[in-house]
Motif scaffolding. Structure first.
Motif: not given
Lengths: 438, 450
Positions: A196-199, B349, B387-388, B391
């Motif tokens: 997801t390229l998120s934390v 990516y 940051v969060f 998704q």
């Protein structure tokens, strides 16, 4: 009796006022100055009185004047009224807010004082001069959860003390301090999810030490100059405690089996990882001046300095070696020495009763860059009221309303490897102390 | 009389407050009434091999606009619907190594009918020279027409036609990057010459200055700051546990040689392990090539700094910021961001372009520099949403629990690899392994596609 203070007294007041004016603005931190309800009723302005068993904490010089065996036992209920946080950009941002759980802590105190002869006196104190609990509501949603979700510091001092009455109005006391302390830190562990390229949160880190000890000393002087003026000076040394304990990352599954398999190769989940840390507790010095305004009314002003610059960083060092360690880290603090100013008024309303009032301005040692969810400190204003009754079993009660100045952080230390967490903290607390004397 | 005075005072106060509300953001001496962004893919909000609205919406110019004006609408971009052009890359599996492939399908332009030039004029793949000369696409994969819309005017001409009050300029990345991503350094083809860069950068900055607009100018990151170049080690571990050095066109790779991200599929097939089957020139950036590119980037940046000073522009040191990211990392609320591929959080990516967080971070670099130069107090971008993310963490990947391989043994599908290289401005003849157009392979004249 109604003298307005000697020349020397006036000189000392002048010196104290100059010291106040020139003092660097900054002593709150995680010290707990409420170690006796009589003193607490006067906002801790007690160094120049030190006339109940809590003198063992407030000024060992007072021990010299003890004429009979006395015991004292009490507790201070520290009750958080409000401790909330509002975020600022860049992180966690102005749309983010959080609050701490309502703190309820009960640091106790117990004292025994006893004359050996007319000159030498003995005392033994059990004190809780430092302590901390910060715990955030909804920890798994709290934006600061990778910094701290809950932190606890417990301290108990054993404090045997010897008093020497040098002259009928001049006393000295010296004590040894054995400090027992433990620390607990909790935070979540982040990971950048490659899908997801998120934390995301991949674990909850719980670090808890055993009780470890450190040693120090204290000393005090009390000079009762005349019936209307006394002064006292008290010092407690700095003490370093080296903690050992275990950390554990309690795993949070990501919901993706491939990612979980990858993380299992990178993080030692669900096992005890030996860890070390240390805290050097600051030294403290208090100068108090007490003036009898009338036979029934006594005013004391105290100046208190705390050497908080000892609190430079919290190193967290993993000692388990490969497979039993996480990366070492350090939480930079870089605190400054700090002062607080206390004024107390004692009003004797009868042979067995006293009312007390006080005000304290307690300057924070914490630089803006060090404010974080682990320990958000601020300058504090406290007002107190107290009442005491003497008798076969006497008691003192005190109430303190403590307001922390609103405190904001918009800067980060250059050596901070935890990063920005900007915003504003607001904290209010109510303290209630009860001490029994017998 | 007295009451009247009070009334007048209150009215004056109310007017002041109203005026204050209309200009709530203090931009200092910079004026964001009309802000135009010029640049390449980084400015366009390109991410994970694609131009797509989900990332465009938070391109760094869009973020700067929102912070500097307090407005959420009015900044027009050549948006492309999901899944983007081409389909945005995604990670579909970590097993056996990471598998990265384009999202099926194609997005459509959704803002082609705007009756004026876009505020974000950046064109993916653009080089400095293109700002001055290029008016239309030169290949099917070239997104120039998406932005310039056959109007017969260049990016620079359209951007300055408003005229703007503030311009951000971040150009020159592709002038150096194509040499790195193609693994082939040809002066004047994959690498813009120092002389040409100096001359053209001054022309562009001069043209902007002539409109009276204030400027923020960003410099060029080192190519060794990006995971496209730094991810794959020159050593590979064979199934029997033996560690061998990969072979390139000039024999075993030496310290300082880089294996490019696009070599992943070939290495997975066993290429490069034996000297008889070395990696292609386009899959390796030799130490000498990297040094040549670095020298040139240093030259570009000296020019950019000089021009920014001459023009009184805010200089955004993206070079230092990305270098810091690849060494110390950036820390936010207890999270460490690095330039690591897939798990660093900053690069997407394609290994070159930032993630949504990365673009937010870049926007704050611009805002800091603009505030410092023009004495404003534009608030930083709130990074928490980036940051969060939004998704779910339970994503499309298959659910086998087999341990993933090294995150560097990844696979691009061939389609993903080709799209990616083209979007990075690598000339098509290199991507498709054809001879250089119209001239000898190793000394071509003329300039490749930007």
């Amino acid at each position: 009796m109604q003298r307005r203070g000697s020349v020397m007294g006036r000189a000392l007041v002048f010196v104290a006022l100059v010291a106040l004016a020139a003092a660097p603005i900054h002593a709150a931190g995680f010290s707990i100055f409420e170690q006796g309800s009589k003193a607490m009723g006067m906002a801790g302005a007690f160094t120049a009185q030190a006339d109940d068993p809590s003198l063992l904490f407030h000024n060992a010089g007072g021990l010299a004047f003890v004429t009979e065996r006395q015991f004292s036992v009490g507790d201070t209920w520290i009750h958080g009224l409000k401790a909330d946080f509002k975020g600022a950009a860049p992180f966690p941002g102005p749309n983010n807010s959080a609050e701490q759980k309502k703190l309820s802590a009960f640091p106790p105190h117990a004292y025994w004082v006893q004359p050996i002869n007319t000159t030498w006196k003995f005392g033994f104190g059990i004190e809780t001069p430092f302590g901390l609990t910060t715990e955030w509501e909804n920890p798994d949603q709290f934006a600061g959860r990778f910094l701290s979700t809950k932190a606890v510091l417990q301290v108990i001092d054993l404090n045997p003390t010897l008093g020497w009455q040098v002259t009928p109005n001049f006393g000295i006391g010296v004590g040894a301090i054995a400090r027992f302390s433990k620390v607990e830190l909790n935070r979540n562990v982040p990971f950048n999810n490659p899908f997801t390229l998120s934390v995301i949160d991949i674990g909850r880190l719980h670090l808890e030490s055993d009780y470890k000890n450190g040693y120090g000393w204290n000393a005090g002087i009390l000079h009762k100059v005349n019936n209307s003026f006394s002064w006292g000076l008290s010092y407690r040394s700095k003490i370093k405690v080296e903690y050992e304990g275990d950390a554990r990352v309690n795993r949070i599954l990501t919901g993706n089996a491939q990612l979980d398999a990858l993380l299992a190769t990178r993080v030692p989940f669900d096992k005890n990882l030996p860890v070390k840390t240390e805290i050097e507790f600051p030294d403290e010095a208090s100068l108090g001046l007490a003036f009898a305004l009338s036979p029934n009314l006594l005013l004391e002003t105290d100046f208190n300095w705390t050497g908080w610059s000892t609190f430079d960083e919290v190193p967290i060092t993993f000692t388990g070696g490969t497979g039993n360690s996480l990366p070492n880290t350090k939480i930079p603090q870089h605190w400054d020495d700090a002062n607080n100013y206390r004024v107390g008024l004692r009003w004797t309303t009868g042979p067995t009763s006293q009312w007390r009032f006080g005000y304290v301005y307690d300057e924070t040692p914490q630089p803006e860059e060090a404010i974080n969810p682990l320990l958000p400190d601020a300058n504090r204003n406290g007002v107190t009221i107290g009442y005491g009754h003497t008798g076969n079993i006497g008691f003192d009660v005190a109430l303190m309303y403590l307001v922390f100045d609103e405190r904001s952080r918009h800067k980060t230390f250059t050596d901070d490897d935890e990063g920005d967490f900007f915003g504003t903290y607001n904290t209010h607390a109510l303290l209630f102390g009860v001490t029994l004397n017998f | 009389m007295h009451r009247l005075k009070i009334l007048a005072g209150l009215l004056a106060l109310a007017l002041l407050l109203t005026a204050g509300a209309a200009f709530a953001v203090d931009t200092g001496s910079a004026n964001f009434t009309k802000y135009v962004a010029l640049g390449d893919s980084l400015t366009a909000g390109f991410s994970s091999g694609s131009i797509v609205v989900t990332y465009q919406a938070n391109s760094y110019p869009a973020l700067i606009y929102r912070e500097a004006t307090g407005k959420t609408t009015g900044f027009e971009q050549p948006t492309v619907s999901v899944p983007g052009l081409p389909g945005v890359l995604r990670l579909v599996s970590l097993v056996p190594g990471p598998v990265i492939t384009p999202t099926p399908g194609q997005g459509q332009p959704t803002n082609l009918n705007l009756q004026r030039p876009y505020d974000n004029m950046a064109i993916p793949g653009a080089r400095l020279h293109d700002l001055l000369t290029k008016t239309q696409s030169t290949s099917a994969s070239d997104p120039t027409d998406l932005v310039l819309r056959h109007l017969g005017f260049t990016q620079l001409q359209q951007g300055l036609s408003f005229p703007p009050t503030f311009v951000s300029l971040w150009i020159g990345n592709n002038d150096a990057l194509a040499a790195a991503t193609s693994g082939i350094v040809i002066d004047g083809v994959t690498l813009t010459t120092a002389e040409q860069f100096d001359a053209e950068f001054r022309i562009v900055a001069g043209a902007i200055a002539s409109t009276g607009a204030k400027m923020a100018i960003a410099n060029i990151p080192n190519v060794t700051s990006i995971p496209f170049v730094t991810t794959i080690s020159r050593f590979v571990t064979l199934p029997n546990g033996q560690v061998v050095t990969l072979n390139g066109p000039n024999g075993p790779l030496q310290a300082g040689d880089f294996v490019l991200l696009t070599a992943g599929p070939d290495i997975a097939q066993g290429r490069g392990i034996s000297p008889a089957n070395p990696l292609a020139d386009s899959e390796v950036l030799s130490a000498a090539e990297a040094a040549a590119i670095q020298d040139r980037v240093n030259h570009y940046n000296a020019t950019i700094t000089a021009v920014a000073n001459e023009r009184g522009a805010a200089l955004v040191d993206t070079n230092a910021a990305l270098r810091n990211l690849s060494t110390a990392g950036v820390h936010v609320g207890g999270v460490t961001y690095t330039s690591a591929f897939l798990t660093g959080g900053v690069f997407g990516y394609d290994g070159v372009h930032p993630t949504a967080f990365g673009y937010g971070y870049v926007a704050n670099l611009f805002i800091d520099a603009i505030n410092a130069k023009f004495g404003g107090d534009i608030p930083p971008v709130d990074l928490r949403p980036f940051v969060f993310g939004t998704q779910s963490t339970t994503v499309t990947a298959s659910s086998t629990g087999k341990a993933a391989g090294q995150l560097t043994d990844f696979i691009f599908t061939n389609e993903a690899r080709r799209n990616l290289l083209l979007s990075l401005g690598v000339p098509k003849w290199i991507v498709d392994n054809e001879p250089a157009p119209g001239t000898k392979p190793h000394h071509p004249r003329g300039r490749g596609k930007g």
